[in-house]
Design a protein around this motif. Structure first.
Motif, PDB file in Angstrom:
ATOM      1  N   SER A 180       0.841  -1.195   0.000  1.00 34.93           N
ATOM      2  CA  SER A 180       0.000   0.000   0.000  1.00 34.93           C
ATOM      3  C   SER A 180       0.872   1.240   0.000  1.00 34.93           C
ATOM      4  O   SER A 180       2.031   1.211   0.413  1.00 34.93           O
ATOM      5  CB  SER A 180      -0.941   0.016   1.216  1.00 34.93           C
ATOM      6  N   ALA A 181       0.298   2.329  -0.494  1.00 37.58           N
ATOM      7  CA  ALA A 181       1.025   3.601  -0.544  1.00 37.58           C
ATOM      8  C   ALA A 181       0.000   4.724  -0.648  1.00 37.58           C
ATOM      9  O   ALA A 181      -1.185   4.479  -0.933  1.00 37.58           O
ATOM     10  CB  ALA A 181       1.990   3.637  -1.729  1.00 37.58           C
ATOM     11  N   PHE A 182       0.459   5.933  -0.424  1.00 36.85           N
ATOM     12  CA  PHE A 182      -0.431   7.090  -0.497  1.00 36.85           C
ATOM     13  C   PHE A 182       0.224   8.197  -1.303  1.00 36.85           C
ATOM     14  O   PHE A 182       1.417   8.471  -1.166  1.00 36.85           O
ATOM     15  CB  PHE A 182      -0.754   7.625   0.906  1.00 36.85           C
ATOM     16  N   GLY A 183      -0.579   8.817  -2.146  1.00 36.86           N
ATOM     17  CA  GLY A 183      -0.124   9.987  -2.890  1.00 36.86           C
ATOM     18  C   GLY A 183      -1.312  10.598  -3.607  1.00 36.86           C
ATOM     19  O   GLY A 183      -1.968   9.927  -4.409  1.00 36.86           O
ATOM     20  N   ARG A 184      -1.617  11.842  -3.320  1.00 35.96           N
ATOM     21  CA  ARG A 184      -2.810  12.474  -3.898  1.00 35.96           C
ATOM     22  C   ARG A 184      -2.419  13.569  -4.872  1.00 35.96           C
ATOM     23  O   ARG A 184      -1.585  14.429  -4.568  1.00 35.96           O
ATOM     24  CB  ARG A 184      -3.690  13.059  -2.785  1.00 35.96           C
ATOM     25  N   ARG A 185      -3.030  13.510  -6.060  1.00 35.47           N
ATOM     26  CA  ARG A 185      -2.785  14.541  -7.056  1.00 35.47           C
ATOM     27  C   ARG A 185      -3.441  15.852  -6.650  1.00 35.47           C
ATOM     28  O   ARG A 185      -4.427  15.865  -5.896  1.00 35.47           O
ATOM     29  CB  ARG A 185      -3.343  14.126  -8.425  1.00 35.47           C
ATOM     30  N   ALA A 186      -2.929  16.943  -7.179  1.00 31.91           N
ATOM     31  CA  ALA A 186      -3.492  18.253  -6.857  1.00 31.91           C
ATOM     32  C   ALA A 186      -4.931  18.384  -7.333  1.00 31.91           C
ATOM     33  O   ALA A 186      -5.751  19.072  -6.708  1.00 31.91           O
ATOM     34  CB  ALA A 186      -2.633  19.354  -7.486  1.00 31.91           C
ATOM     35  N   ASP A 187      -5.277  17.682  -8.438  1.00 28.72           N
ATOM     36  CA  ASP A 187      -6.629  17.753  -8.968  1.00 28.72           C
ATOM     37  C   ASP A 187      -7.530  16.668  -8.400  1.00 28.72           C
ATOM     38  O   ASP A 187      -8.654  16.477  -8.863  1.00 28.72           O
ATOM     39  CB  ASP A 187      -6.609  17.662 -10.495  1.00 28.72           C
ATOM     40  N   GLY A 188      -7.050  15.931  -7.404  1.00 31.77           N
ATOM     41  CA  GLY A 188      -7.805  14.830  -6.836  1.00 31.77           C
ATOM     42  C   GLY A 188      -7.416  13.527  -7.487  1.00 31.77           C
ATOM     43  O   GLY A 188      -6.957  13.478  -8.631  1.00 31.77           O
ATOM     44  N   GLY A 189      -7.556  12.408  -6.764  1.00 34.17           N
ATOM     45  CA  GLY A 189      -7.159  11.116  -7.298  1.00 34.17           C
ATOM     46  C   GLY A 189      -5.761  10.736  -6.859  1.00 34.17           C
ATOM     47  O   GLY A 189      -4.993  11.536  -6.320  1.00 34.17           O
ATOM     48  N   VAL A 190      -5.406   9.486  -7.102  1.00 31.88           N
ATOM     49  CA  VAL A 190      -4.130   8.947  -6.671  1.00 31.88           C
ATOM     50  C   VAL A 190      -3.032   9.328  -7.660  1.00 31.88           C
ATOM     51  O   VAL A 190      -3.294   9.597  -8.835  1.00 31.88           O
ATOM     52  CB  VAL A 190      -4.235   7.407  -6.532  1.00 31.88           C
ATOM     53  N   THR A 191      -1.785   9.360  -7.191  1.00 31.79           N
ATOM     54  CA  THR A 191      -0.653   9.635  -8.074  1.00 31.79           C
ATOM     55  C   THR A 191      -0.122   8.337  -8.668  1.00 31.79           C
ATOM     56  O   THR A 191      -0.270   7.261  -8.098  1.00 31.79           O
ATOM     57  CB  THR A 191       0.485  10.326  -7.320  1.00 31.79           C
ATOM     58  N   SER A 192       0.524   8.460  -9.806  1.00 31.73           N
ATOM     59  CA  SER A 192       1.138   7.294 -10.436  1.00 31.73           C
ATOM     60  C   SER A 192       2.225   6.710  -9.546  1.00 31.73           C
ATOM     61  O   SER A 192       2.394   5.491  -9.467  1.00 31.73           O
ATOM     62  CB  SER A 192       1.719   7.679 -11.801  1.00 31.73           C
ATOM     63  N   VAL A 194      -4.057  -7.707  -7.845  1.00 32.63           N
ATOM     64  CA  VAL A 194      -5.311  -6.946  -7.816  1.00 32.63           C
ATOM     65  C   VAL A 194      -4.991  -5.532  -7.352  1.00 32.63           C
ATOM     66  O   VAL A 194      -4.473  -5.340  -6.241  1.00 32.63           O
ATOM     67  CB  VAL A 194      -6.340  -7.596  -6.870  1.00 32.63           C
ATOM     68  N   LEU A 195      -5.294  -4.537  -8.196  1.00 34.43           N
ATOM     69  CA  LEU A 195      -4.997  -3.141  -7.875  1.00 34.43           C
ATOM     70  C   LEU A 195      -6.270  -2.377  -7.526  1.00 34.43           C
ATOM     71  O   LEU A 195      -7.314  -2.589  -8.150  1.00 34.43           O
ATOM     72  CB  LEU A 195      -4.325  -2.450  -9.069  1.00 34.43           C
ATOM     73  N   ASN A 196      -6.156  -1.495  -6.528  1.00 33.80           N
ATOM     74  CA  ASN A 196      -7.275  -0.620  -6.175  1.00 33.80           C
ATOM     75  C   ASN A 196      -6.742   0.732  -5.722  1.00 33.80           C
ATOM     76  O   ASN A 196      -5.652   0.815  -5.145  1.00 33.80           O
ATOM     77  CB  ASN A 196      -8.126  -1.232  -5.063  1.00 33.80           C
ATOM     78  N   GLN A 197      -7.536   1.769  -5.995  1.00 31.41           N
ATOM     79  CA  GLN A 197      -7.169   3.122  -5.582  1.00 31.41           C
ATOM     80  C   GLN A 197      -8.402   3.885  -5.130  1.00 31.41           C
ATOM     81  O   GLN A 197      -9.528   3.519  -5.466  1.00 31.41           O
ATOM     82  CB  GLN A 197      -6.515   3.894  -6.744  1.00 31.41           C
ATOM     83  N   THR A 198      -8.172   4.951  -4.377  1.00 32.89           N
ATOM     84  CA  THR A 198      -9.260   5.821  -3.948  1.00 32.89           C
ATOM     85  C   THR A 198      -9.052   7.224  -4.503  1.00 32.89           C
ATOM     86  O   THR A 198      -7.920   7.622  -4.793  1.00 32.89           O
ATOM     87  CB  THR A 198      -9.332   5.932  -2.409  1.00 32.89           C
ATOM     88  N   PRO A 199     -10.123   7.995  -4.650  1.00 33.75           N
ATOM     89  CA  PRO A 199      -9.980   9.378  -5.102  1.00 33.75           C
ATOM     90  C   PRO A 199      -9.195  10.248  -4.131  1.00 33.75           C
ATOM     91  O   PRO A 199      -8.738  11.329  -4.503  1.00 33.75           O
ATOM     92  CB  PRO A 199     -11.440   9.860  -5.215  1.00 33.75           C
ATOM     93  N   THR A 200      -9.053   9.795  -2.885  1.00 34.00           N
ATOM     94  CA  THR A 200      -8.306  10.584  -1.902  1.00 34.00           C
ATOM     95  C   THR A 200      -6.833  10.211  -1.828  1.00 34.00           C
ATOM     96  O   THR A 200      -6.100  10.774  -1.025  1.00 34.00           O
ATOM     97  CB  THR A 200      -8.947  10.426  -0.512  1.00 34.00           C
ATOM     98  N   GLY A 201      -6.375   9.256  -2.651  1.00 30.80           N
ATOM     99  CA  GLY A 201      -4.939   9.029  -2.773  1.00 30.80           C
ATOM    100  C   GLY A 201      -4.383   7.719  -2.272  1.00 30.80           C
ATOM    101  O   GLY A 201      -3.172   7.501  -2.346  1.00 30.80           O
ATOM    102  N   GLN A 202      -5.225   6.804  -1.747  1.00 32.85           N
ATOM    103  CA  GLN A 202      -4.703   5.507  -1.311  1.00 32.85           C
ATOM    104  C   GLN A 202      -4.584   4.563  -2.506  1.00 32.85           C
ATOM    105  O   GLN A 202      -5.423   4.582  -3.410  1.00 32.85           O
ATOM    106  CB  GLN A 202      -5.612   4.856  -0.259  1.00 32.85           C
ATOM    107  N   ALA A 203      -3.547   3.727  -2.466  1.00 34.35           N
ATOM    108  CA  ALA A 203      -3.345   2.716  -3.510  1.00 34.35           C
ATOM    109  C   ALA A 203      -2.938   1.413  -2.833  1.00 34.35           C
ATOM    110  O   ALA A 203      -2.141   1.403  -1.894  1.00 34.35           O
ATOM    111  CB  ALA A 203      -2.260   3.153  -4.488  1.00 34.35           C
ATOM    112  N   THR A 204      -3.517   0.300  -3.306  1.00 33.47           N
ATOM    113  CA  THR A 204      -3.153  -1.013  -2.765  1.00 33.47           C
ATOM    114  C   THR A 204      -2.932  -1.994  -3.905  1.00 33.47           C
ATOM    115  O   THR A 204      -3.471  -1.833  -5.009  1.00 33.47           O
ATOM    116  CB  THR A 204      -4.243  -1.595  -1.837  1.00 33.47           C
ATOM    117  N   ALA A 205      -2.144  -3.027  -3.618  1.00 39.36           N
ATOM    118  CA  ALA A 205      -1.905  -4.128  -4.557  1.00 39.36           C
ATOM    119  C   ALA A 205      -1.886  -5.414  -3.741  1.00 39.36           C
ATOM    120  O   ALA A 205      -1.157  -5.530  -2.762  1.00 39.36           O
ATOM    121  CB  ALA A 205      -0.588  -3.934  -5.296  1.00 39.36           C
TER     122      ALA A 205
END
Length: 276
Positions: free
Chosen positions: A133-145, A259-270
């Motif tokens: 898991s990791a966290f990174g939120r784009r300035a326009d919303g959504g997770v970062t690459s 299995v990949l999942n992300q949230t609009p607030t910036g969380q990412a899991t694999a």
């Protein structure tokens, strides 16, 4: 407001009622992280078994985006307007996608130690190999690459797998113009030309239930050896440089999936799964 509102909508109610119904006496926990809740709950349940807190755990996720207030909130932004062809509205990574489709659903996995499964003669469908898991939120919303890349790398390291060991990846596939290219870029950067399927094309955005349902679909992929095609993927988008499995699907040639999942607030899991 109904007097039972609190008991109906507290996020820990599914786990509580399942625990009561089954008279389960082990750890009972609820993860509230939006779209990454299911995979995170599966990982936590696996860790509970690893540390000896339980032999058997039920883990999964449930979610609904069909409440009127939820529909109204999403309707002002990210949802598809393809109302004349609802069966073709969910089009993750397709060049003609115009937004996400909201749905509801749930899935649960029965996890147990290998010793416990063998003792009762249970068929082992797959193994939880690793989680990141990791966290990174784009300035326009959504997770970062970068966050998606880090989640993938951490799951592979936890599972002692390399990119070339994967036979398929289940993409989150929110089906928006802004989010799909970010996820695709991360997958291409870390995993190269791995076959990918967007399970959300079947059921849309289930919120907290989506990751668990996607995990069940990929467990079925490991069991049957067939990668499910991405529905409505007709015109590749050059901004989404991933190898999407379409049409009739594809044979799984390596017994490991992600299995990949992300949230609009910036969380990412694999979540890494391997065949039994």
């Amino acid at each position: 407001v109904s007097p039972l509102w609190m008991l109906k909508y507290l996020p820990n109610m599914p786990a509580c009622h399942i625990g009561i119904a089954l008279d389960a006496r082990g750890p009972n926990n609820t993860i509230t992280l939006g779209e990454v809740s299911g995979p995170t709950a599966v990982a936590e349940a696996a860790h509970a078994i690893e540390r000896g807190a339980a032999d058997v755990m039920l883990a999964g996720g449930t979610g609904s985006r069909l409440m009127p207030t939820t529909l109204a909130r999403h309707a002002v932004g990210s949802v598809s307007r393809r109302n004349d062809e609802p069966e073709r509205a969910a089009r993750p990574f397709d060049a003609d996608r115009d937004g996400e489709v909201l749905g509801e659903g749930a899935a649960a996995l029965l996890l147990e130690s290998e010793r416990s499964a063998l003792r009762r003669g249970a068929p082992i469908l797959a193994r939880i190999a690793g989680f990141g898991s990791a966290f990174g939120r784009r300035a326009d919303g959504g997770v970062t690459s970068t966050a998606v890349e880090q989640a993938i790398e951490r799951a592979l390291a936890d599972a002692a797998l390399h990119a070339g060991d994967l036979g398929a990846v289940a993409l989150h596939g929110r089906s928006t113009r802004a989010d799909d290219p970010v996820e695709a870029a991360a997958v291409r950067a870390v995993l190269g030309d791995v076959p990918c399927t967007a399970t959300s094309s079947y059921f849309g955005n289930l919120g907290s239930g989506g990751g668990a349902v996607a995990a069940v679909m990929m467990i079925d992929t490991l069991a049957t050896g067939r990668i499910p095609p991405t529905l409505n993927y007709e015109r590749p988008d050059p901004e989404c440089p991933v190898r999407i499995v379409s049409a009739d699907g594809r044979t799984l040639d390596r017994p490991a999936v992600l299995v990949l999942n992300q949230t609009p607030t910036g969380q990412a899991t694999a979540l890494a799964l391997v065949g039994a």
